[in-house]
Motif scaffolding. Structure first.
Motif, short mmCIF file in Angstrom:
data_model
loop_
_atom_site.label_atom_id
_atom_site.label_comp_id
_atom_site.label_asym_id
_atom_site.label_seq_id
_atom_site.Cartn_x
_atom_site.Cartn_y
_atom_site.Cartn_z
N ARG A 39 0.83 -1.21 0.00
CA ARG A 39 0.00 0.00 0.00
C ARG A 39 0.87 1.26 0.00
NH1 ARG A 39 -5.43 -0.40 1.48
NH2 ARG A 39 -6.10 -2.54 1.64
N ALA A 40 1.97 1.23 0.74
CA ALA A 40 2.83 2.42 0.80
C ALA A 40 3.50 2.68 -0.56
CB ALA A 40 3.89 2.24 1.89
N VAL A 41 3.88 1.60 -1.25
CA VAL A 41 4.46 1.79 -2.60
C VAL A 41 3.39 2.36 -3.53
CG1 VAL A 41 5.48 0.62 -4.60
CG2 VAL A 41 6.16 -0.06 -2.29
N THR A 42 2.14 1.92 -3.33
CA THR A 42 1.03 2.44 -4.15
C THR A 42 0.81 3.93 -3.90
OG1 THR A 42 0.04 0.26 -4.03
CG2 THR A 42 -1.41 2.08 -4.72
N LEU A 43 0.87 4.31 -2.64
CA LEU A 43 0.71 5.73 -2.30
C LEU A 43 1.82 6.55 -2.97
CD1 LEU A 43 -0.83 7.84 -0.51
CD2 LEU A 43 0.89 7.37 1.26
N PRO A 104 -2.80 -3.84 -8.89
CA PRO A 104 -1.95 -3.70 -10.08
C PRO A 104 -0.49 -3.41 -9.71
CG PRO A 104 -3.99 -2.43 -10.35
CD PRO A 104 -4.01 -2.98 -8.96
N ILE A 105 -0.27 -2.59 -8.70
CA ILE A 105 1.11 -2.29 -8.29
C ILE A 105 1.80 -3.57 -7.80
CG2 ILE A 105 2.51 -1.08 -6.51
CD1 ILE A 105 1.51 0.98 -8.47
N ALA A 106 1.03 -4.42 -7.10
CA ALA A 106 1.60 -5.65 -6.53
C ALA A 106 1.87 -6.72 -7.58
CB ALA A 106 0.69 -6.19 -5.43
N THR A 107 1.49 -6.47 -8.84
CA THR A 107 1.83 -7.44 -9.90
C THR A 107 3.25 -7.21 -10.42
OG1 THR A 107 1.05 -6.03 -11.71
CG2 THR A 107 -0.56 -7.56 -10.76
N VAL A 108 3.84 -6.05 -10.10
CA VAL A 108 5.14 -5.70 -10.67
C VAL A 108 6.26 -6.47 -9.94
CG1 VAL A 108 6.74 -3.78 -11.16
CG2 VAL A 108 4.25 -3.39 -11.22
N SER A 109 6.96 -7.31 -10.69
CA SER A 109 7.97 -8.19 -10.07
C SER A 109 9.05 -7.43 -9.33
CB SER A 109 8.62 -9.07 -11.14
OG SER A 109 7.66 -9.95 -11.64
N GLU A 110 9.48 -6.29 -9.90
CA GLU A 110 10.54 -5.51 -9.24
C GLU A 110 10.08 -5.00 -7.89
OE1 GLU A 110 9.67 -5.35 -12.36
OE2 GLU A 110 11.48 -5.52 -13.58
N VAL A 111 8.81 -4.63 -7.78
CA VAL A 111 8.26 -4.18 -6.50
C VAL A 111 8.28 -5.35 -5.53
CG1 VAL A 111 6.16 -3.39 -5.30
CG2 VAL A 111 6.79 -2.38 -7.51
N ARG A 112 7.81 -6.50 -5.99
CA ARG A 112 7.73 -7.67 -5.12
C ARG A 112 9.11 -8.07 -4.62
NH1 ARG A 112 2.72 -9.12 -4.91
NH2 ARG A 112 3.35 -10.57 -3.29
N ARG A 113 10.08 -8.07 -5.54
CA ARG A 113 11.43 -8.50 -5.16
C ARG A 113 11.98 -7.62 -4.04
NH1 ARG A 113 14.42 -8.43 -10.29
NH2 ARG A 113 12.57 -9.40 -11.17
N LYS A 114 11.77 -6.31 -4.20
CA LYS A 114 12.28 -5.38 -3.19
C LYS A 114 11.60 -5.63 -1.83
CE LYS A 114 12.35 -0.42 -2.13
NZ LYS A 114 13.62 0.28 -2.23
N LEU A 115 10.28 -5.78 -1.86
CA LEU A 115 9.57 -5.92 -0.58
C LEU A 115 9.83 -7.29 0.06
CD1 LEU A 115 6.20 -4.03 -1.18
CD2 LEU A 115 8.44 -3.17 -0.57
#
Ligand code: C5P
Length: 226
Positions: A39-43, A104-115
């Motif tokens: 959620r914070a990445v989405t914000l 939709p933001i949580a589908t991005v692999s780069e976001v997932r990898r970081k988190l």
């Protein structure tokens, strides 16, 4: 007593965070709300204008990820709150707007990898209860206790609707129900780390359970493994 890792996954608004927090308090473990991180990445993406009703500039988000720093700090009551680049955004991440864009933001692999990397670091010493969608399958595949929470979409939407109403948000029940269904659909059909019950997870359907029953059921499962 040995410390274990507890992974709690499940559909949106199944009450994962309520029970995860209760368990962590009782066991004196660290509680991590992994959804708060997405959620914070989405914000962040909304504020930067990377995502809106008409477009999603995935590449710009990926390029900006190094500046996204997230941390949890305890407030005066001992409840962990999330900070985005040093700012407390605990309230801002719970709006309907963030709920609409988070999947939709949580589908991005780069976001997932970081988190996921940060989540694994937080759980290194065990003694952690983490809730989310991929905790038992990806973040802690070796967790000693995995719970998969479920309840009917209507039950879940009613709970979430009440929560938003109590906070004074102007939303309709149908908007909440649609959002819950939409997020479940995106979360379980995405390519990277879809929401799945891990093979060794125990399913808990809490449609007919009160909070106390649910807590005691899961606490017993934890005690059996400590
Ligand atoms: O748990 P919460 O409902 O706050 O999570 C918001 C969203 O973040 C989920 O709908 C999902 O898209 C994403 N999420 C995820 N993986 C996690 C936790 C949350 O993809 N471990």
């Amino acid at each position: 007593m040995s410390k274990i890792t507890i992974a709690i996954d499940g559909y949106s608004s199944t009450g994962k965070s309520t029970v995860a927090r209760q368990l962590a308090d009782w066991l004196e473990y660290v509680y991590v709300d992994s959804g708060a991180m997405y959620r914070a990445v989405t914000l962040f993406a909304l504020r930067k204008g990377f995502i809106s009703e008409t477009q999603f500039d995935k590449q710009k988000l990926i390029d900006s990820l190094p500046e996204v720093t997230l941390e949890f700090r305890k407030n005066a009551e001992g409840k962990a709150e999330i900070f985005l680049k040093g700012e407390n955004v605990e309230k801002q991440i719970r709006t309907m707007e963030v709920s609409e864009y988070v999947s939709p933001i949580a589908t991005v692999s780069e976001v997932r990898r970081k988190l996921v990397e940060q989540q694994q670091r937080m759980g290194e010493g065990k003694g952690v209860v983490m809730d989310g969608r991929d905790i038992g399958t990806v973040v802690f595949p070796n967790a000693e206790l995995k719970i998969f929470m479920n309840a009917s979409a209507e039950t879940r939407a009613s709970r979430r609707f009440k929560e938003l109403q109590d906070r004074g948000d102007k939303v309709t029940f149908n908007e909440v129900l649609e959002n819950v269904k939409e997020r479940d659909h995106i979360d379980s059909t995405r390519k990277d780390s879809p929401l799945r019950k891990a093979g060794d997870a125990i399913e808990v359907d809490n449609s007919e359970m009160n909070l106390e029953d649910q807590f005691h059921t899961i606490l017993q499962l934890a005690k059996d493994r400590i």
